[in-house]
Structure formats: structure tokens, C-alpha cells
Design a protein around this motif. Sequence first.
Motif, PDB file in Angstrom:
ATOM      1  N   ARG A   2       0.830  -1.195   0.000  1.00  0.00           N
ATOM      2  CA  ARG A   2       0.000   0.000   0.000  1.00  0.00           C
ATOM      3  C   ARG A   2       0.870   1.254   0.000  1.00  0.00           C
ATOM      4  NH1 ARG A   2      -5.039  -1.109  -1.655  1.00  0.00           N
ATOM      5  NH2 ARG A   2      -5.372  -3.260  -1.103  1.00  0.00           N
ATOM      6  N   SER A  25      -8.570  11.066 -17.939  1.00  0.00           N
ATOM      7  CA  SER A  25      -8.989   9.771 -17.378  1.00  0.00           C
ATOM      8  C   SER A  25     -10.492   9.589 -17.301  1.00  0.00           C
ATOM      9  CB  SER A  25      -8.425   9.600 -15.956  1.00  0.00           C
ATOM     10  OG  SER A  25      -7.045   9.363 -15.998  1.00  0.00           O
ATOM     11  N   VAL A  79      -7.593   8.549 -10.218  1.00  0.00           N
ATOM     12  CA  VAL A  79      -6.229   8.344  -9.722  1.00  0.00           C
ATOM     13  C   VAL A  79      -5.315   8.316 -10.944  1.00  0.00           C
ATOM     14  CG1 VAL A  79      -4.714   6.678  -8.558  1.00  0.00           C
ATOM     15  CG2 VAL A  79      -7.034   7.086  -7.687  1.00  0.00           C
ATOM     16  N   ARG A  85      -4.546   0.828  -8.312  1.00  0.00           N
ATOM     17  CA  ARG A  85      -4.493  -0.458  -7.597  1.00  0.00           C
ATOM     18  C   ARG A  85      -3.538  -0.417  -6.413  1.00  0.00           C
ATOM     19  NH1 ARG A  85      -7.491  -4.193 -10.759  1.00  0.00           N
ATOM     20  NH2 ARG A  85      -7.686  -5.372  -8.837  1.00  0.00           N
ATOM     21  N   GLY A  89      -7.632   5.316  -4.652  1.00  0.00           N
ATOM     22  CA  GLY A  89      -9.042   5.603  -4.915  1.00  0.00           C
ATOM     23  C   GLY A  89      -9.900   5.268  -3.693  1.00  0.00           C
ATOM     24  N   SER A  90      -9.591   4.149  -3.054  1.00  0.00           N
ATOM     25  CA  SER A  90     -10.351   3.746  -1.852  1.00  0.00           C
ATOM     26  C   SER A  90     -10.172   4.766  -0.733  1.00  0.00           C
ATOM     27  CB  SER A  90      -9.865   2.377  -1.362  1.00  0.00           C
ATOM     28  OG  SER A  90     -10.070   1.404  -2.345  1.00  0.00           O
ATOM     29  N   ASN A 116     -17.193   1.411 -18.417  1.00  0.00           N
ATOM     30  CA  ASN A 116     -16.082   1.598 -17.483  1.00  0.00           C
ATOM     31  C   ASN A 116     -16.092   0.475 -16.428  1.00  0.00           C
ATOM     32  OD1 ASN A 116     -14.116   2.501 -15.743  1.00  0.00           O
ATOM     33  ND2 ASN A 116     -14.848   4.617 -15.674  1.00  0.00           N
ATOM     34  N   ALA A 118     -13.700  -0.966 -14.838  1.00  0.00           N
ATOM     35  CA  ALA A 118     -12.832  -0.747 -13.669  1.00  0.00           C
ATOM     36  C   ALA A 118     -13.593   0.024 -12.596  1.00  0.00           C
ATOM     37  CB  ALA A 118     -11.564  -0.001 -14.076  1.00  0.00           C
ATOM     38  N   PHE A 122     -14.798  -1.194  -8.957  1.00  0.00           N
ATOM     39  CA  PHE A 122     -14.319  -0.433  -7.798  1.00  0.00           C
ATOM     40  C   PHE A 122     -15.499  -0.042  -6.902  1.00  0.00           C
ATOM     41  CE2 PHE A 122     -13.689   3.864  -6.066  1.00  0.00           C
ATOM     42  CZ  PHE A 122     -12.574   3.673  -5.256  1.00  0.00           C
ATOM     43  N   HIS A 126     -16.948  -1.283  -3.060  1.00  0.00           N
ATOM     44  CA  HIS A 126     -17.144  -0.364  -1.936  1.00  0.00           C
ATOM     45  C   HIS A 126     -18.609  -0.215  -1.534  1.00  0.00           C
ATOM     46  CE1 HIS A 126     -13.032   0.803  -1.268  1.00  0.00           C
ATOM     47  NE2 HIS A 126     -12.858   0.825  -2.576  1.00  0.00           N
TER      48      HIS A 126
HETATM   49  C1  LIG Z   1     -11.757   3.859 -10.494  1.00  0.00           C
HETATM   50  C2  LIG Z   1     -10.414   4.346  -9.902  1.00  0.00           C
HETATM   51  C3  LIG Z   1     -10.614   5.722  -9.257  1.00  0.00           C
HETATM   52  C4  LIG Z   1      -9.966   3.352  -8.813  1.00  0.00           C
HETATM   53  O1  LIG Z   1      -8.808   3.885  -8.168  1.00  0.00           O
HETATM   54  P1  LIG Z   1      -7.661   2.933  -7.573  1.00  0.00           P
HETATM   55  O2  LIG Z   1      -6.783   3.766  -6.729  1.00  0.00           O
HETATM   56  O3  LIG Z   1      -7.012   2.172  -8.664  1.00  0.00           O
HETATM   57  O4  LIG Z   1      -8.545   1.928  -6.695  1.00  0.00           O
HETATM   58  P2  LIG Z   1      -8.069   1.019  -5.453  1.00  0.00           P
HETATM   59  O5  LIG Z   1      -6.632   0.648  -5.608  1.00  0.00           O
HETATM   60  O6  LIG Z   1      -8.459   1.687  -4.191  1.00  0.00           O
HETATM   61  O7  LIG Z   1      -8.979  -0.282  -5.702  1.00  0.00           O
HETATM   62  C5  LIG Z   1      -9.798  -0.871  -4.698  1.00  0.00           C
HETATM   63  C6  LIG Z   1     -10.488  -2.085  -5.266  1.00  0.00           C
HETATM   64  O8  LIG Z   1     -11.383  -1.721  -6.333  1.00  0.00           O
HETATM   65  C7  LIG Z   1     -11.385  -2.746  -7.340  1.00  0.00           C
HETATM   66  N1  LIG Z   1     -10.772  -2.263  -8.579  1.00  0.00           N
HETATM   67  C8  LIG Z   1     -10.068  -1.128  -8.759  1.00  0.00           C
HETATM   68  N2  LIG Z   1      -9.663  -1.027 -10.047  1.00  0.00           N
HETATM   69  C9  LIG Z   1     -10.113  -2.125 -10.671  1.00  0.00           C
HETATM   70  C10 LIG Z   1      -9.991  -2.615 -11.998  1.00  0.00           C
HETATM   71  N3  LIG Z   1      -9.313  -1.937 -12.953  1.00  0.00           N
HETATM   72  N4  LIG Z   1     -10.575  -3.786 -12.319  1.00  0.00           N
HETATM   73  C11 LIG Z   1     -11.246  -4.509 -11.387  1.00  0.00           C
HETATM   74  N5  LIG Z   1     -11.383  -4.096 -10.093  1.00  0.00           N
HETATM   75  C12 LIG Z   1     -10.826  -2.921  -9.749  1.00  0.00           C
HETATM   76  C13 LIG Z   1     -10.528  -3.887  -6.769  1.00  0.00           C
HETATM   77  O9  LIG Z   1     -11.363  -4.722  -5.990  1.00  0.00           O
HETATM   78  C14 LIG Z   1      -9.560  -3.109  -5.886  1.00  0.00           C
HETATM   79  O10 LIG Z   1      -8.949  -3.899  -4.873  1.00  0.00           O
HETATM   80  P3  LIG Z   1      -7.626  -4.773  -5.220  1.00  0.00           P
HETATM   81  O11 LIG Z   1      -6.665  -3.874  -5.943  1.00  0.00           O
HETATM   82  O12 LIG Z   1      -7.140  -5.203  -3.871  1.00  0.00           O
HETATM   83  O13 LIG Z   1      -8.104  -5.908  -6.108  1.00  0.00           O
HETATM   84  C15 LIG Z   1      -9.308   4.371 -10.997  1.00  0.00           C
HETATM   85  O14 LIG Z   1      -9.337   3.147 -11.720  1.00  0.00           O
HETATM   86  C16 LIG Z   1      -9.433   5.529 -11.964  1.00  0.00           C
HETATM   87  O15 LIG Z   1      -8.942   6.621 -11.729  1.00  0.00           O
HETATM   88  N6  LIG Z   1     -10.086   5.281 -13.130  1.00  0.00           N
HETATM   89  C17 LIG Z   1     -10.223   6.333 -14.146  1.00  0.00           C
HETATM   90  C18 LIG Z   1     -11.235   7.397 -13.731  1.00  0.00           C
HETATM   91  C19 LIG Z   1     -12.602   6.793 -13.475  1.00  0.00           C
HETATM   92  O16 LIG Z   1     -13.053   5.912 -14.212  1.00  0.00           O
HETATM   93  N7  LIG Z   1     -13.284   7.297 -12.421  1.00  0.00           N
HETATM   94  C20 LIG Z   1     -14.583   6.795 -12.039  1.00  0.00           C
HETATM   95  C21 LIG Z   1     -15.695   7.448 -12.780  1.00  0.00           C
HETATM   96  S1  LIG Z   1     -15.898   9.150 -12.236  1.00  0.00           S
END
Ligand SMILES: CC(C)(COP(=O)(O)OP(=O)(O)OC[C@H]1O[C@@H](n2cnc3c(N)ncnc32)[C@H](O)[C@@H]1OP(=O)(O)O)[C@@H](O)C(=O)NCCC(=O)NCCS
Length: 157
Positions: A2, A25, A79, A85, A89-90, A116, A118, A122, A126
Motif C-alpha cells: 500500500r 482519465s 487516480v 491499484r 481511490g479507496s 467503465n 474498472a 471499484f 465499496h
Molecule cells: C476507479 C479508480 C478511481 C480506482 O482507483 P484505484 O486507486 O485504482 O482503486 P483502489 O486501488 O483503491 O482499488 C480498490 C479495489 O477496487 C477494485 N478495482 C479497482 N480497479 C479495478 C480494476 N481496474 N478492475 C477490477 N477491479 C478494480 C478492486 O477490488 C480493488 O482492490 P484490489 O486492488 O485489492 O483488487 C481508478 O481506476 C481511476 O482513476 N479510473 C479512471 C477514472 C474513473 O473511471 N473514475 C470513475 C468514474 S468518475
Amino acid sequence: MRAEIAIQLATPADAVDIACLSRDSIEQGLPWRWTPARVQRCIRDGATNVAVARQQEAFCGFGIMRYGEEDAHLLLLAVHPEQRRLGIGSALLAWLEEVARAAGVACVRLEARQQNEAARCFYNEHGYHESALRNDRYASSVHGVTLEKWLRVETQA
Ligand SMILES: CC(C)(COP(=O)(O)OP(=O)(O)OC[C@H]1O[C@@H](n2cnc3c(N)ncnc32)[C@H](O)[C@@H]1OP(=O)(O)O)[C@@H](O)C(=O)NCCC(=O)NCCS
């Protein structure tokens, strides 16, 4: 492993980083609506929190939540691609939800593109559930899904 991250309120100096990450993004393929000027307005708005994540003081992500009396709207969350990952984001989401809980908000809502995967994974992870599909929400054939999470369960007196 982390990442060591700090979540804090954005300052006006963060507006360009936030707007550019949104453009690259979140808004890719669409007109750029979250410009630095619009982000600045959110930073100044008393009903909106703009949170940023920093790693060793460097900007690595952000979230924008607008708070109403009963519900809150997560307008944007992103992010930096190279730092996904890692729990950033969490951490941003937990920070924004904590403020919502403290303010007595019952429900947080947001929208994401249907494609989307991912983001949908995510948010499902949550505790958000998908409540509606909105055809052509962002552009022709770019559908949206509405997600929501209940923070407060009403109990009978
Ligand atoms: C969505 C987003 C904010 C997640 O941020 P992040 O910092 O990567 O998320 P985390 O590391 O806290 O992920 C927590 C959990 O969410 C899930 N998760 C996150 N990204 C994932 C992916 N690409 N595919 C599947 N599950 C995913 C997983 O369960 C993950 O836990 P793990 O890594 O232990 O498996 C990031 O992917 C992002 O910026 N995406 C582009 C912008 C976007 O789409 N924003 C949302 C719409 S406004």
C-alpha cells in the motif's frame, strides 16, 4: 504494498492537475467540461469538497463530492494511471464518505460510463449498487449507469 498517501482538501493551486486528470482519465472522447476554472469554482463552493491524494507531496488523484441535505453526489474521482491499484481511490472515497456521514447524508450517488468496468468493479467493491441505466447519457451510444450507496439506515422509533 500500500502506498503512503495523504488525503486533504484541494487548494486553488491543484485545479490544473485535477482538471487535466479529469480530461485524460474521465472525459476522454468527450468535450472537456471540467476545466481548471470549473474546478476552482468547486474548490470555493461551500457545499462541495474537492479532496486530493498526495504521495510524498506529489498530486496523484482527486475526488469531488457535492453535499445536499439528504444525499451527496460524487461528481468525479480519478487516480493517476501509474498509481492505480494501490488503494488511493479507496482512500479518497473513504475520506469523502466520512464527511458525508458526519453531515448526516443518507445516500451517495454517482454515475459512470457503462463501459467503465474498472470503475463499476471499484464502486461495487465499496458497497455501491447499480440503480439505473441511462442510455446515451454522455453521447450517442455512450451509456451511463447510476450507482448509489446508503450510508444511513432509517430505524423505526
Ligand atoms: C476507479 C479508480 C478511481 C480506482 O482507483 P484505484 O486507486 O485504482 O482503486 P483502489 O486501488 O483503491 O482499488 C480498490 C479495489 O477496487 C477494485 N478495482 C479497482 N480497479 C479495478 C480494476 N481496474 N478492475 C477490477 N477491479 C478494480 C478492486 O477490488 C480493488 O482492490 P484490489 O486492488 O485489492 O483488487 C481508478 O481506476 C481511476 O482513476 N479510473 C479512471 C477514472 C474513473 O473511471 N473514475 C470513475 C468514474 S468518475
